[in-house]
Design a protein around this motif. Structure first.
Motif, PDB file in Angstrom:
ATOM      1  N   GLN A 146     -91.097  17.084 -54.951  1.00  0.00           N
ATOM      2  CA  GLN A 146     -89.674  17.430 -55.265  1.00  0.00           C
ATOM      3  C   GLN A 146     -88.688  17.596 -53.792  1.00  0.00           C
ATOM      4  OE1 GLN A 146     -88.523  20.872 -57.262  1.00  0.00           O
ATOM      5  NE2 GLN A 146     -87.397  19.588 -59.005  1.00  0.00           N
ATOM      6  N   ASN A 147     -89.058  18.684 -53.198  1.00  0.00           N
ATOM      7  CA  ASN A 147     -88.343  19.053 -52.017  1.00  0.00           C
ATOM      8  C   ASN A 147     -88.386  17.867 -50.941  1.00  0.00           C
ATOM      9  OD1 ASN A 147     -87.659  21.207 -53.281  1.00  0.00           O
ATOM     10  ND2 ASN A 147     -89.207  22.575 -52.152  1.00  0.00           N
ATOM     11  N   ASN A 148     -89.600  17.417 -50.821  1.00  0.00           N
ATOM     12  CA  ASN A 148     -89.515  16.332 -49.611  1.00  0.00           C
ATOM     13  C   ASN A 148     -88.822  14.930 -49.956  1.00  0.00           C
ATOM     14  OD1 ASN A 148     -91.299  18.057 -48.093  1.00  0.00           O
ATOM     15  ND2 ASN A 148     -92.892  17.130 -48.661  1.00  0.00           N
ATOM     16  N   PHE A 149     -88.710  14.928 -51.125  1.00  0.00           N
ATOM     17  CA  PHE A 149     -87.782  13.567 -51.473  1.00  0.00           C
ATOM     18  C   PHE A 149     -86.449  13.951 -50.772  1.00  0.00           C
ATOM     19  CE2 PHE A 149     -84.228  12.096 -54.315  1.00  0.00           C
ATOM     20  CZ  PHE A 149     -84.498  10.804 -54.130  1.00  0.00           C
ATOM     21  N   TYR A 150     -85.765  15.264 -51.232  1.00  0.00           N
ATOM     22  CA  TYR A 150     -84.508  15.435 -50.808  1.00  0.00           C
ATOM     23  C   TYR A 150     -84.268  15.714 -49.229  1.00  0.00           C
ATOM     24  CZ  TYR A 150     -83.664  16.727 -55.864  1.00  0.00           C
ATOM     25  OH  TYR A 150     -83.602  16.713 -57.035  1.00  0.00           O
ATOM     26  N   ARG A 151     -85.688  16.032 -48.681  1.00  0.00           N
ATOM     27  CA  ARG A 151     -85.618  16.263 -47.258  1.00  0.00           C
ATOM     28  C   ARG A 151     -85.225  14.649 -46.753  1.00  0.00           C
ATOM     29  NH1 ARG A 151     -91.008  18.532 -44.393  1.00  0.00           N
ATOM     30  NH2 ARG A 151     -90.386  18.870 -42.318  1.00  0.00           N
ATOM     31  N   VAL A 152     -86.042  13.669 -47.124  1.00  0.00           N
ATOM     32  CA  VAL A 152     -85.958  12.407 -46.712  1.00  0.00           C
ATOM     33  C   VAL A 152     -84.936  11.758 -46.924  1.00  0.00           C
ATOM     34  CG1 VAL A 152     -86.986  10.151 -47.118  1.00  0.00           C
ATOM     35  CG2 VAL A 152     -88.615  11.913 -47.034  1.00  0.00           C
ATOM     36  N   ARG A 153     -84.254  12.183 -48.103  1.00  0.00           N
ATOM     37  CA  ARG A 153     -82.851  11.565 -48.502  1.00  0.00           C
ATOM     38  C   ARG A 153     -81.890  12.179 -47.563  1.00  0.00           C
ATOM     39  NH1 ARG A 153     -80.609  12.206 -54.510  1.00  0.00           N
ATOM     40  NH2 ARG A 153     -79.907  14.321 -53.351  1.00  0.00           N
ATOM     41  N   GLU A 154     -81.841  13.285 -47.162  1.00  0.00           N
ATOM     42  CA  GLU A 154     -80.852  14.066 -46.427  1.00  0.00           C
ATOM     43  C   GLU A 154     -80.868  13.389 -44.897  1.00  0.00           C
ATOM     44  OE1 GLU A 154     -79.751  18.375 -44.379  1.00  0.00           O
ATOM     45  OE2 GLU A 154     -81.118  18.336 -46.190  1.00  0.00           O
ATOM     46  N   LEU A 155     -82.062  13.027 -44.392  1.00  0.00           N
ATOM     47  CA  LEU A 155     -82.325  12.689 -42.994  1.00  0.00           C
ATOM     48  C   LEU A 155     -81.902  11.115 -43.117  1.00  0.00           C
ATOM     49  CD1 LEU A 155     -83.447  12.423 -40.052  1.00  0.00           C
ATOM     50  CD2 LEU A 155     -85.583  11.638 -41.220  1.00  0.00           C
ATOM     51  N   ILE A 156     -82.109  10.318 -44.204  1.00  0.00           N
ATOM     52  CA  ILE A 156     -81.749   8.995 -43.962  1.00  0.00           C
ATOM     53  C   ILE A 156     -80.281   8.773 -44.108  1.00  0.00           C
ATOM     54  CG2 ILE A 156     -81.814   6.525 -44.975  1.00  0.00           C
ATOM     55  CD1 ILE A 156     -84.601   7.748 -43.495  1.00  0.00           C
ATOM     56  N   TYR A 157     -79.689   9.578 -45.117  1.00  0.00           N
ATOM     57  CA  TYR A 157     -78.079   9.583 -45.234  1.00  0.00           C
ATOM     58  C   TYR A 157     -77.325  10.017 -44.104  1.00  0.00           C
ATOM     59  CZ  TYR A 157     -77.822   7.509 -49.820  1.00  0.00           C
ATOM     60  OH  TYR A 157     -78.082   6.557 -51.076  1.00  0.00           O
ATOM     61  N   SER A 158     -78.115  10.715 -43.287  1.00  0.00           N
ATOM     62  CA  SER A 158     -77.255  11.187 -42.067  1.00  0.00           C
ATOM     63  C   SER A 158     -77.341  10.112 -40.933  1.00  0.00           C
ATOM     64  CB  SER A 158     -78.211  12.332 -41.515  1.00  0.00           C
ATOM     65  OG  SER A 158     -79.265  12.165 -40.797  1.00  0.00           O
ATOM     66  N   LEU A 159     -77.937   9.140 -41.107  1.00  0.00           N
ATOM     67  CA  LEU A 159     -77.977   8.089 -40.067  1.00  0.00           C
ATOM     68  C   LEU A 159     -77.010   6.854 -40.332  1.00  0.00           C
ATOM     69  CD1 LEU A 159     -81.876   7.307 -40.261  1.00  0.00           C
ATOM     70  CD2 LEU A 159     -80.370   8.884 -38.725  1.00  0.00           C
ATOM     71  N   PRO A 160     -76.396   6.405 -39.121  1.00  0.00           N
ATOM     72  CA  PRO A 160     -75.478   5.204 -39.469  1.00  0.00           C
ATOM     73  C   PRO A 160     -76.357   3.904 -39.904  1.00  0.00           C
ATOM     74  CG  PRO A 160     -75.933   5.802 -37.032  1.00  0.00           C
ATOM     75  CD  PRO A 160     -76.833   6.667 -37.854  1.00  0.00           C
ATOM     76  N   GLU A 161     -75.477   3.353 -40.625  1.00  0.00           N
ATOM     77  CA  GLU A 161     -75.959   1.994 -41.367  1.00  0.00           C
ATOM     78  C   GLU A 161     -76.769   1.071 -40.376  1.00  0.00           C
ATOM     79  OE1 GLU A 161     -76.643  -0.379 -44.551  1.00  0.00           O
ATOM     80  OE2 GLU A 161     -75.764   1.523 -44.593  1.00  0.00           O
TER      81      GLU A 161
END
Length: 177
Positions: free
Chosen positions: A34-49
């Motif tokens: 559960q937590n690592n999904f949010y961790r991955v999502r947070e990292l990826i959405y912090s990146l430019p397209e």
């Protein structure tokens, strides 16, 4: 959430130790999923397209392709866990991850769409493992050849560790210039 003790040596093929060692051994597998999904999502959405299409070397996957690979792998390994938990006796064949990635169309997908699928698969995986009978976790299933033999518990830890393996690769290989 339930406690699922980590697998023991012999519960998984030798190559999988690289994934097993990335998940703590306190039995809180479902919490890490559960937590690592949010961790991955947070990292990826912090990146430019444009970074999502970056490849750190020729022939390597983009970040979007890596995300879809994580989803595909999780879906396949959760299916294996279901089969083994239900005591299926038929051997499973492997899958060609490079072919799956090549035909995924990941780079043309919207990031929100990728994470919608990622979250749906993750929630299904957590629900599957949370609902299995306790005795199912030690059932050993067989793939083509003994190189893919694993217990249900090991498959859960494989899913979590595989995700963290790629998370670490993204941080180390894709975010440095």
């Amino acid at each position: 959430m339930r406690v699922i003790q980590p697998p023991k040596p012999g519960d998984y093929p030798p190559y999988a130790i690289m994934y097993m060692k990335l998940i703590p051994t306190d039995g809180l597998l479902l919490k890490y999923l559960q937590n690592n999904f949010y961790r991955v999502r947070e990292l990826i959405y912090s990146l430019p397209e444009e970074r999502l299409l970056y490849r750190y070397a020729p022939g390597k996957w983009s970040i979007k392709e890596t995300l879809v690979h994580i989803i595909d792998d999780e879906r396949i390994f959760a299916y294996r866990a279901l089969r083994f938990a239900r005591n299926e006796k038929q051997n499973l064949i492997g899958f060609d991850q490079d072919s799956y990635t090549k035909y995924s169309g990941a780079d043309k997908r919207n990031l929100d769409n990728i994470f919608e699928e990622y979250e749906a698969v993750r929630l299904a995986t957590i629900a599957l493992f949370n609902g299995l009978p306790e005795e199912a976790f030690d059932r050993m299933g067989h793939g083509t050849g003994s190189a893919n033999d694993a217990t249900v518990r090991a498959l859960g830890y494989h899913i979590a560790g595989h995700e963290m393996h790629h998370y670490n690769l993204i941080k180390s290989k894709y975010l440095t210039l």
